[in-house]
Design a protein around this motif. Structure first.
Motif, mmCIF file in Angstrom:
data_model
loop_
_atom_site.group_PDB
_atom_site.id
_atom_site.type_symbol
_atom_site.label_atom_id
_atom_site.label_comp_id
_atom_site.label_asym_id
_atom_site.label_seq_id
_atom_site.Cartn_x
_atom_site.Cartn_y
_atom_site.Cartn_z
ATOM 1 N N ASN A 72 -28.581 -12.637 -18.598
ATOM 2 C CA ASN A 72 -28.743 -13.127 -17.229
ATOM 3 C C ASN A 72 -28.859 -14.645 -17.239
ATOM 4 O O ASN A 72 -29.950 -15.191 -17.328
ATOM 5 C CB ASN A 72 -29.975 -12.506 -16.577
ATOM 6 N N PHE A 73 -27.728 -15.319 -17.142
ATOM 7 C CA PHE A 73 -27.724 -16.777 -17.083
ATOM 8 C C PHE A 73 -28.126 -17.226 -15.683
ATOM 9 O O PHE A 73 -27.684 -16.642 -14.693
ATOM 10 C CB PHE A 73 -26.327 -17.329 -17.398
ATOM 11 N N THR A 74 -28.927 -18.275 -15.608
ATOM 12 C CA THR A 74 -29.283 -18.838 -14.306
ATOM 13 C C THR A 74 -28.131 -19.713 -13.824
ATOM 14 O O THR A 74 -27.265 -20.116 -14.612
ATOM 15 C CB THR A 74 -30.553 -19.701 -14.400
ATOM 16 N N ASN A 75 -28.133 -20.040 -12.538
ATOM 17 C CA ASN A 75 -27.111 -20.942 -12.001
ATOM 18 C C ASN A 75 -27.169 -22.298 -12.700
ATOM 19 O O ASN A 75 -26.135 -22.913 -12.955
ATOM 20 C CB ASN A 75 -27.272 -21.108 -10.489
ATOM 21 N N THR A 76 -28.369 -22.753 -13.029
ATOM 22 C CA THR A 76 -28.524 -24.034 -13.735
ATOM 23 C C THR A 76 -27.885 -23.965 -15.115
ATOM 24 O O THR A 76 -27.187 -24.900 -15.524
ATOM 25 C CB THR A 76 -30.022 -24.407 -13.856
ATOM 26 N N GLU A 77 -28.091 -22.882 -15.827
ATOM 27 C CA GLU A 77 -27.475 -22.733 -17.150
ATOM 28 C C GLU A 77 -25.950 -22.712 -17.041
ATOM 29 O O GLU A 77 -25.258 -23.350 -17.848
ATOM 30 C CB GLU A 77 -27.967 -21.448 -17.831
ATOM 31 N N MET A 106 -12.707 -18.918 -15.640
ATOM 32 C CA MET A 106 -12.803 -17.464 -15.535
ATOM 33 C C MET A 106 -14.131 -16.957 -16.085
ATOM 34 O O MET A 106 -14.759 -16.071 -15.504
ATOM 35 C CB MET A 106 -11.636 -16.793 -16.265
ATOM 36 N N ILE A 107 -14.562 -17.521 -17.212
ATOM 37 C CA ILE A 107 -15.840 -17.106 -17.804
ATOM 38 C C ILE A 107 -16.991 -17.440 -16.865
ATOM 39 O O ILE A 107 -17.857 -16.599 -16.600
ATOM 40 C CB ILE A 107 -16.056 -17.784 -19.178
ATOM 41 N N LEU A 108 -17.018 -18.666 -16.353
ATOM 42 C CA LEU A 108 -18.120 -19.077 -15.486
ATOM 43 C C LEU A 108 -18.122 -18.296 -14.172
ATOM 44 O O LEU A 108 -19.192 -17.917 -13.673
ATOM 45 C CB LEU A 108 -18.056 -20.586 -15.232
ATOM 46 N N LEU A 111 -19.585 -14.935 -14.868
ATOM 47 C CA LEU A 111 -21.045 -14.994 -14.985
ATOM 48 C C LEU A 111 -21.720 -15.173 -13.624
ATOM 49 O O LEU A 111 -22.787 -14.611 -13.376
ATOM 50 C CB LEU A 111 -21.464 -16.125 -15.927
ATOM 51 N N GLN A 112 -21.093 -15.938 -12.744
ATOM 52 C CA GLN A 112 -21.690 -16.199 -11.431
ATOM 53 C C GLN A 112 -21.606 -15.012 -10.484
ATOM 54 O O GLN A 112 -22.522 -14.785 -9.702
ATOM 55 C CB GLN A 112 -21.010 -17.402 -10.765
ATOM 56 N N LEU A 113 -20.521 -14.248 -10.532
ATOM 57 C CA LEU A 113 -20.297 -13.206 -9.544
ATOM 58 C C LEU A 113 -20.748 -11.810 -9.965
ATOM 59 O O LEU A 113 -20.774 -10.903 -9.134
ATOM 60 C CB LEU A 113 -18.822 -13.156 -9.128
ATOM 61 N N ARG A 114 -21.113 -11.640 -11.221
ATOM 62 C CA ARG A 114 -21.555 -10.301 -11.604
ATOM 63 C C ARG A 114 -22.953 -10.066 -11.056
ATOM 64 O O ARG A 114 -23.760 -10.978 -10.948
ATOM 65 C CB ARG A 114 -21.519 -10.110 -13.115
ATOM 66 N N LYS A 115 -23.213 -8.831 -10.669
ATOM 67 C CA LYS A 115 -24.541 -8.472 -10.167
ATOM 68 C C LYS A 115 -25.456 -8.311 -11.373
ATOM 69 O O LYS A 115 -25.102 -7.667 -12.356
ATOM 70 C CB LYS A 115 -24.493 -7.171 -9.362
#
Length: 124
Positions: A72-77, A106-108, A111-115
């Motif tokens: 679970n990466f944060t938006n800041t990470e 694509m990677i970022l 990570l951003q859009l997955r629940k």
């Protein structure tokens, strides 16, 4: 005859366990993505997942031991990874040098859009 049922039961249990360990990732798709645009986004999210698996999972610990989960990466990470990529700061992230800009995007986006599961699984 009993041995036959024991073996059949064992195979069935193994099959069920294999099916349950492979978690389907669900995405937070904005409502304005519809039709062809949504299909293209879903394709890119799957590519992002595969790229993450190929280039990032060795250090970030997903897709190991039969588990199909993502830290679970944060938006800041996520923003920090983008900045590191854009400034060519590959300290501790040599894999980023192998990625084309669209692959990193694509990677970022993946990570951003997955629940994210309610239970934190951040492992990095």
């Amino acid at each position: 005859m009993k041995l036959k049922y024991i073996i059949l039961s064992f195979v069935l249990v193994i099959t069920i366990v294999q099916c349950n360990t492979s978690k389907k990732i669900v995405y937070k798709i904005p409502s304005y993505y519809t039709g062809e645009r949504k299909t293209e986004l879903m394709t890119n999210l799957e590519k992002g997942k595969q790229l993450f698996k190929k280039y990032c999972s060795n250090c970030h610990g997903i897709f190991t031991k039969g588990k199909d989960s993502v830290p679970n990466f944060t938006n800041t990470e996520i923003k920090n990874y983008l900045t590191a990529y854009q400034t060519n700061d590959a300290k501790n992230h040599a894999a980023m040098k192998k990625l084309l800009p669209e692959e990193m995007s694509m990677i970022l986006t993946f990570l951003q859009l997955r629940k994210i599961d309610s239970i934190p699984s951040h492992m990095h």
